[in-house]
Design a protein around this motif. Structure first.
Motif, PDB file in Angstrom:
ATOM      1  N   GLN A 132       0.840  -1.212   0.000  1.00 46.04           N
ATOM      2  CA  GLN A 132       0.000   0.000   0.000  1.00 46.04           C
ATOM      3  C   GLN A 132       0.871   1.255   0.000  1.00 46.04           C
ATOM      4  N   ILE A 133       1.950   1.210   0.777  1.00 44.60           N
ATOM      5  CA  ILE A 133       2.836   2.374   0.835  1.00 44.60           C
ATOM      6  C   ILE A 133       3.526   2.567  -0.514  1.00 44.60           C
ATOM      7  N   LYS A 134       3.881   1.455  -1.141  1.00 46.35           N
ATOM      8  CA  LYS A 134       4.520   1.536  -2.464  1.00 46.35           C
ATOM      9  C   LYS A 134       3.569   2.203  -3.472  1.00 46.35           C
ATOM     10  N   MET A 135       2.281   1.805  -3.403  1.00 45.76           N
ATOM     11  CA  MET A 135       1.313   2.399  -4.323  1.00 45.76           C
ATOM     12  C   MET A 135       1.202   3.904  -4.107  1.00 45.76           C
ATOM     13  N   ARG A 136       1.191   4.281  -2.829  1.00 39.43           N
ATOM     14  CA  ARG A 136       1.116   5.700  -2.509  1.00 39.43           C
ATOM     15  C   ARG A 136       2.376   6.417  -2.995  1.00 39.43           C
ATOM     16  N   ALA A 137       3.522   5.766  -2.774  1.00 37.93           N
ATOM     17  CA  ALA A 137       4.795   6.375  -3.170  1.00 37.93           C
ATOM     18  C   ALA A 137       4.861   6.567  -4.683  1.00 37.93           C
ATOM     19  N   GLU A 138       4.229   5.647  -5.424  1.00 35.40           N
ATOM     20  CA  GLU A 138       4.248   5.785  -6.881  1.00 35.40           C
ATOM     21  C   GLU A 138       3.463   7.008  -7.326  1.00 35.40           C
ATOM     22  N   ARG A 139       2.384   7.316  -6.586  1.00 33.91           N
ATOM     23  CA  ARG A 139       1.620   8.516  -6.932  1.00 33.91           C
ATOM     24  C   ARG A 139       2.439   9.766  -6.646  1.00 33.91           C
ATOM     25  N   ILE A 140       3.192   9.711  -5.543  1.00 32.25           N
ATOM     26  CA  ILE A 140       3.927  10.910  -5.119  1.00 32.25           C
ATOM     27  C   ILE A 140       5.185  11.134  -5.955  1.00 32.25           C
ATOM     28  N   ARG A 141       5.773  10.065  -6.458  1.00 34.14           N
ATOM     29  CA  ARG A 141       7.027  10.130  -7.225  1.00 34.14           C
ATOM     30  C   ARG A 141       8.204  10.550  -6.346  1.00 34.14           C
ATOM     31  N   SER A 142       9.009   9.572  -5.977  1.00 38.95           N
ATOM     32  CA  SER A 142      10.099   9.896  -5.064  1.00 38.95           C
ATOM     33  C   SER A 142      11.265  10.535  -5.804  1.00 38.95           C
ATOM     34  N   LYS A 143      11.972  11.367  -5.063  1.00 36.84           N
ATOM     35  CA  LYS A 143      13.109  12.063  -5.649  1.00 36.84           C
ATOM     36  C   LYS A 143      14.421  11.392  -5.256  1.00 36.84           C
ATOM     37  N   THR A 144      14.411  10.666  -4.130  1.00 39.64           N
ATOM     38  CA  THR A 144      15.637  10.015  -3.691  1.00 39.64           C
ATOM     39  C   THR A 144      15.310   8.557  -3.356  1.00 39.64           C
ATOM     40  N   ASP A 145      16.329   7.793  -3.063  1.00 43.30           N
ATOM     41  CA  ASP A 145      16.080   6.407  -2.709  1.00 43.30           C
ATOM     42  C   ASP A 145      16.655   6.121  -1.329  1.00 43.30           C
ATOM     43  N   ASN A 146      16.439   7.055  -0.415  1.00 38.96           N
ATOM     44  CA  ASN A 146      17.020   6.905   0.919  1.00 38.96           C
ATOM     45  C   ASN A 146      16.035   6.389   1.935  1.00 38.96           C
ATOM     46  N   CYS A 147      14.818   6.106   1.477  1.00 46.16           N
ATOM     47  CA  CYS A 147      13.772   5.809   2.445  1.00 46.16           C
ATOM     48  C   CYS A 147      13.574   4.303   2.599  1.00 46.16           C
ATOM     49  N   LEU A 148      13.610   3.845   3.852  1.00 50.74           N
ATOM     50  CA  LEU A 148      13.357   2.430   4.137  1.00 50.74           C
ATOM     51  C   LEU A 148      11.961   2.310   4.727  1.00 50.74           C
ATOM     52  N   ILE A 149      11.207   1.329   4.265  1.00 56.78           N
ATOM     53  CA  ILE A 149       9.843   1.157   4.762  1.00 56.78           C
ATOM     54  C   ILE A 149       9.795  -0.084   5.638  1.00 56.78           C
ATOM     55  N   LEU A 150       9.235   0.068   6.830  1.00 59.10           N
ATOM     56  CA  LEU A 150       9.115  -1.062   7.741  1.00 59.10           C
ATOM     57  C   LEU A 150       7.675  -1.133   8.220  1.00 59.10           C
ATOM     58  N   THR A 151       7.070  -2.305   8.109  1.00 58.36           N
ATOM     59  CA  THR A 151       5.723  -2.424   8.673  1.00 58.36           C
ATOM     60  C   THR A 151       5.839  -3.258   9.935  1.00 58.36           C
ATOM     61  N   GLU A 152       5.664  -2.606  11.054  1.00 61.28           N
ATOM     62  CA  GLU A 152       5.907  -3.239  12.358  1.00 61.28           C
ATOM     63  C   GLU A 152       5.182  -2.414  13.408  1.00 61.28           C
ATOM     64  N   THR A 153       4.723  -3.066  14.446  1.00 62.76           N
ATOM     65  CA  THR A 153       4.054  -2.287  15.495  1.00 62.76           C
ATOM     66  C   THR A 153       4.700  -2.477  16.867  1.00 62.76           C
TER      67      THR A 153
END
Ligand code: TYD
Ligand code: MG
Length: 455
Positions: A132-153
């Motif tokens: 889901q976050i990837k889909m959102r990120a595709e809409r936003i269009r990232s400028k860098t590749d420094n972001c790590l996504i973790l799904t954890e609570t």
């Protein structure tokens, strides 16, 4: 096994009780006290495996001159609006809480920031899956590749990942979904929120990493969880706006590192949030024909002057009791202005419906828009339009007098910059402006304005 310990918390204010009671003695709310299971663990530290020596260190008092300030380095978020609201960027080791209604765009804003930061960012989501976050990120269009996504609570697992990846900035979406092993109650409960925030604060202060938290709000607009959450964090930001409109306002409710009077404006687009650097030009509808019932006010949102359009509709009441409604403006204040117009200026509005709207879905509580409200109401009532290059910046008093407003020169300059020909301000405002093209009309009573506008 440790004995289970339960405590009763007020879900409204976070007050703690040993036994249940019907009314919270602290905030007087009824039926808000609920039981939560709390269990003390021996070790309560964010680091999972390494022993920390820093915490054993005792602090020594120092003279203020001896303390090096050294905190001039701020993380630039690459977002001019957010930087301004934060007071110049993210402070190392600070905790920032971002609150707002569901669907307003909190996750979008922080994901967008993490995708454009030049630093290594860890975006922890307990609400959405990585897809889901990837889909959102595709809409936003990232400028860098420094972001790590973790799904954890679970906070302990999050800290383990942090130790491994060593991010420069940590983002948590949202604090209400986190839970810590040291407390037994469910995620989102008061004791969990308090525990998780404490762990995050310890982590942030010890490693000088800025942490951004997303917080849910309750139905009456407060951040869900204990009030103490707002005390614990360094900065509280609120993201607000009308979900049906595209404009969003970011403001600081608390800021230990800057002023709370700054504000950022965004526009929600198909491809994420866009910074709005010239808000006045967008908030005023550019129309060719002049319509009755609209007037432009020069207001201040934070430190920024902003031109907004006020629309009024006055019509004969169909039912016995006339209706009054206001969107983006205080209804009580509208009633007051209508009473002033009736009593002091002799307009018969008692049997009329009055609808008032601040366009753009923005809510304003600056008294300096009073005169524009009055002008819009009278313009609709008389069905005579206010010339579209006129604007207003004054408060209206109970005696029908036009009162001065703060920072009038800034308001005049903004109107001048946007090409307005005339601005109405109070006679009692001290103005020492020179070389303005704009014509400044000084007025002292409502009658002066009425006579000038409607003859
Ligand atoms: P979201 O960030 O999920 O809100 P929150 O985290 O505050 O609950 O915002 C979701 C809304 O934003 C959703 O209604 C769709 C809208 N949106 C856009 O209009 N454009 C976009 O590019 C994105 C990502 C969302
Ligand atoms: Mg969200």
């Amino acid at each position: 096994m440790a004995k289970t310990k339960t405590v009763f918390f007020c879900q409204n204010c976070g007050a703690q009780y040993a036994k249940w009671q019907g009314q919270c003695t602290s905030c007087k709310a009824w039926n808000t006290i609920a039981e939560e299971v709390v269990q003390k663990a021996e070790k309560n530290d964010w680091k999972s495996n390494t022993k920390t020596t820093k915490t054993n260190r005792t602090a020594k008092p120092l003279r203020i001159s001896e303390i090096s300030s050294g905190n001039e380095t701020r993380y630039n978020t690459n977002d001019a609006e957010l930087n301004r609201v934060l007071g110049g960027g993210l402070v190392p080791g600070s905790l920032t809480l971002l609150g707002g209604e569901p669907g307003i765009g909190k996750s979008t804003l922080l994901l967008q920031i993490s995708l454009q930061l030049p630093y290594k960012t860890l975006y922890v989501s307990g609400e959405e899956s990585q897809q889901q976050i990837k889909m959102r990120a595709e809409r936003i269009r990232s400028k860098t590749d420094n972001c790590l996504i973790l799904t954890e609570t679970k906070t302990q697992n999050i800290f383990r990942q942090i130790e491994e990846t060593e991010p420069d900035i940590v983002i948590i979406d949202s604090i209400q979904t986190l839970h810590s092993d040291y407390i037994e109650s469910s995620a989102g409960s008061i004791s969990q929120i308090r525990e998780c925030t404490t762990e995050l604060i310890k982590f942030a202060k010890e490693t000088a990493t800025p942490v951004l938290l997303i917080g849910h709000i309750t139905k009456d607009g407060h951040i869900a969880g204990p009030k103490i959450l707002e005390h614990m964090v360094d900065t509280v930001l609120q993201f607000e706006g009308d979900r049906n409109h595209v404009y969003r306002i970011l403001r600081a409710l608390k800021n230990r590192f800057g002023s709370t009077s700054e504000l950022g404006i965004y526009e929600m687009q198909g491809s994420g949030l866009r910074e709005v650097s010239n808000p006045s030009e967008i908030l005023i509808s550019k129309k060719d024909e002049e319509l009755s019932g609209t007037a432009i006010a020069s207001t201040l949102e934070g430190m920024r002057p902003l031109m907004i359009e006020i629309q009024a509709l006055v019509s004969t009441a169909v039912y016995g009791t006339p209706q009054r409604s206001a969107t983006g403006y205080n209804l009580k204040r509208l009633h007051m202005l209508l009473a002033v117009l009736e009593k002091r200026a002799g307009f018969r509005l008692g049997a009329k419906d009055v609808f008032l709207n601040v366009t753009g879905g923005i809510s304003v509580d600056d008294p300096a828009i009073d005169l524009a409200v009055v002008a819009a109401i009278l313009s609709s009532n008389e069905d005579i339009s206010v010339p579209k290059d006129f604007c207003f910046a004054a408060e209206v008093g109970l005696a029908g007098e036009i009162r001065p407003v703060t920072k009038v020169e800034q308001r005049i300059q903004e109107a001048d910059k946007l090409g307005f020909s005339t601005i109405f301000v109070s006679k009692y405002n001290k103005i020492s402006l020179q070389d303005n093209k704009i014509n400044i009309r000084l007025v002292s009573k409502i009658e002066d304005v009425v006579e000038y506008l409607f003859g």
